[in-house]
Design a protein around this motif. Structure first.
Motif, PDB file in Angstrom:
ATOM      1  N   HIS A   1      24.869  80.242  14.307  1.00 42.80           N
ATOM      2  CA  HIS A   1      24.244  80.459  13.006  1.00 42.80           C
ATOM      3  C   HIS A   1      23.406  79.270  12.545  1.00 42.80           C
TER       4      HIS A   1
ATOM      5  N   THR B   1      19.211  78.377   4.343  1.00 43.02           N
ATOM      6  CA  THR B   1      17.868  78.183   4.869  1.00 43.02           C
ATOM      7  C   THR B   1      17.014  77.404   3.873  1.00 43.02           C
TER       8      THR B   1
ATOM      9  N   ILE C   1      26.380  87.728   9.221  1.00 44.26           N
ATOM     10  CA  ILE C   1      25.951  86.933  10.366  1.00 44.26           C
ATOM     11  C   ILE C   1      27.203  86.252  10.905  1.00 44.26           C
TER      12      ILE C   1
ATOM     13  N   TYR D   1      23.016  83.048   3.975  1.00 43.94           N
ATOM     14  CA  TYR D   1      22.061  82.522   4.960  1.00 43.94           C
ATOM     15  C   TYR D   1      20.779  82.063   4.274  1.00 43.94           C
TER      16      TYR D   1
ATOM     17  N   GLU E   1      19.484  79.294  11.505  1.00 46.66           N
ATOM     18  CA  GLU E   1      18.929  78.806  10.237  1.00 46.66           C
ATOM     19  C   GLU E   1      17.596  78.093  10.445  1.00 46.66           C
TER      20      GLU E   1
ATOM     21  N   TYR F   1      23.709  87.562   4.615  1.00 45.52           N
ATOM     22  CA  TYR F   1      22.285  87.245   4.511  1.00 45.52           C
ATOM     23  C   TYR F   1      21.996  86.448   3.236  1.00 45.52           C
TER      24      TYR F   1
END
Length: 551
Positions: A71, A45, A25, A41, A75, A38
């Motif tokens: 980004h 998250t 990302i 990420y 999120e 990911y």
């Protein structure tokens, strides 16, 4: 449905994290280019979800964003709704009074705001009771000097929280998102998206008839993430396991060209003005578009000349149409099997239309008496749609619900024709179609024809009052730099005479510096009408033959 089988967003996040942990990302931010995977990420998250819990956010609460495409904004796309809260994306280009109304109507608890938009939000929040109980989180590493209070920076907000989160089992009818219409003709109208609606929209988009994205794609949404979830692309790209590229705050054509080249972007999307800008930049600079397979264009019609330019550069300019109320994609102008064998001119005619409805949706087109029109490419009426990704009501607006919905159908307000193959063509918005001498003139069709001229950058056509004919069309044209205006005016009339009856020709062609835009980048005909309401202002009038015949 039993827990774990409802149609929610959580499985898309699970799939990306577990099947594509190393996929990137990439984000252009205020601090520079940021990139992570990911897997990272998913960790962030989870941290965001814990931070929301710690801030007192509960199931059903609304969390707003006031952000560009990056980004951290991404999120929130999973970090908010998968906890059971509702993500409310706010358009920062709206007037202050609309922002105040939207925040108050939605009863937002927290607003995430970009550093470059802090001053704008502070101006809207000043002395506004709608913001009295709102907390603010700046989407960066530092908080600029501001009157917003209480306020913290995003990295401090999520720091020190666990990277694992026990995501709750949610009902598919739980609201997951919210977006307001632009409110150009009144108060903005809120549209709530349930998990099921966003799940269905993602599946519709992933189908071959939609805008499919796979694990070898690199996806760059230029369409703002505050505008109907960037047309759902962050969800679709995640579900497909694609690499994300976010162009950040106010990207210019040079920024977009650089990201396409450096990151190998294969799919991108934006309104026509974005691609007009890229075209102009590419004509003056050495731009490598070889990685790009398709550029999605929506928001307003794509000029035929733009489609041809991208074809010449081996990029498919793919026309799509939709609405905030539809999550939003409704149709895409793919060519049916067999139609690729048509002459190129015939292909262009179909690709210039709004296209074929995506799987899962239904439509009908009705005349003023409520009768469905034939699919002959000539008759037209108002487009009605329904399906699992289409809302059936506005948020707390019974007046608008009564006007815009009928027996489960959304009345779009778009006037369309349908050809024998099922391709939708928007003739006009109901409020923009020009009624002259008892006949209808399509402002959209005239605009597209005018913008096909090489010396035209932008064009908008509006109806102005006329004592005899009720309304007459007038064109507002932005010429390319260095164009001779008088020669251009005659050239446009000469071109239009070849395509349209003489009573379609604009009564005047006015040259302006730029067509005013709405907060979502569309041409603002409302502003044009208000600024140029007196027909006597128009000097660039057509010859007398342009008036409708007496009969």
């Amino acid at each position: 449905m039993p827990g774990g089988t409802d149609l929610t967003l959580r499985p898309f996040l699970w799939r990306a994290e577990n099947l594509y942990p190393d996929t990137e990302i990439v984000s252009r931010t205020h601090e520079g280019i940021e990139r992570y995977t990911y897997a990272e990420y998913a960790d962030r998250t989870a941290q965001l979800a814990h931070a929301l819990d710690a801030a007192g956010i509960e199931e059903g609460d609304r969390v707003a964003t006031f952000c560009w495409n990056h980004h951290r904004h991404f999120e929130t796309y999973f970090g908010v709704p998968t906890t059971g809260a509702q993500l409310h994306t706010i358009n920062p280009l709206l007037p202050d009074e609309h922002i105040q109304y939207i925040v108050g109507n939605a009863e937002d608890e927290i607003v995430f705001v970009d550093p470059s938009l802090v001053e704008k939000l502070a101006g809207a929040a000043e002395d506004a009771v709608e913001f009295d109980d709102v907390e603010f989180v700046v989407m960066g590493e530092d908080v600029p000097e501001t009157s917003l209070d209480p306020v913290t920076d995003y990295e401090s907000f999520v720091a020190n929280h666990e990277t694992e989160y026990d995501w709750p089992e949610l009902d598919e009818d739980q609201p997951a998102g919210m977006c307001y219409t632009s409110g150009t003709t009144g108060r903005p109208k809120g549209v709530e998206y349930t998990h099921k609606m966003l799940w269905a929209h993602t599946m519709e988009s992933l189908s071959p008839g939609g805008i499919p994205m796979d694990d070898d794609d690199v996806v760059m949404p230029v369409v703002p993430m505050f505008h109907v979830n960037a047309w759902g692309m962050p969800f679709t790209a995640t579900a497909g396991g694609a690499k994300h590229v976010y162009p950040g705050p106010s990207p210019n054509p040079e920024d977009l060209a650089h990201l396409i080249e450096e990151e190998g972007v294969t799919i991108t999307a934006g309104v026509p003005t974005v691609w007009l800008g890229l075209m102009e930049y590419a004509k003056e600079n050495d731009v490598d578009l070889s990685s790009l397979d398709s550029a999605i264009v929506g928001g307003s019609a794509a000029p035929r000349a733009m489609i041809e330019w991208f074809d010449d550069h081996d990029v498919e300019l793919l026309h799509a149409w939709g609405m905030t109320e539809m999550s939003p994609i409704g149709s895409v102008a793919h060519l049916k099997a067999g139609l690729e064998e048509e002459p190129y001119e015939d292909q262009l005619k179909r690709r210039s239309k709004q296209g074929l409805f995506v799987p899962g949706l239904e439509f009908r087109v009705v005349d003023d008496d409520g009768n469905e029109i034939p699919w002959n490419g000539e008759d037209f009426g108002e487009l009605h749609v329904r399906g699992p990704s289409v809302t059936t009501e506005y948020f707390e607006r019974p007046d608008a619900n009564e006007e815009d919905f009928e027996d489960g159908w959304l009345k779009t307000g778009d006037i369309v024709s349908v050809d024998e193959e099922g391709y939708i063509k928007i003739v006009d918005r109901a409020k923009d179609v020009i009624k002259s001498g008892g006949e209808w003139i399509s402002s959209v069709e005239l605009e597209n024809s005018i913008m096909a001229h090489d010396d035209v950058s932008e064009a908008a056509v509006v109806g102005v009052p006329h004592d005899r004919w009720q309304e007459r069309p007038v064109a507002f044209v932005v010429p390319v730099e260095g164009a001779d205006e008088e020669a251009l005016r005659e050239g446009i009339y000469e071109m239009l005479r070849e395509e349209y009856p003489k009573w379609w020709l604009p009564d005047g062609i006015e040259f302006i510096d730029a067509v005013p835009k709405t907060a979502t980048g569309k041409f603002s005909k409302k502003d044009l009408r208000e600024e140029y309401s007196d027909e006597d202002l128009f000097e660039g009038r057509a010859p007398e033959e342009a008036a409708p015949d007496d009969d």
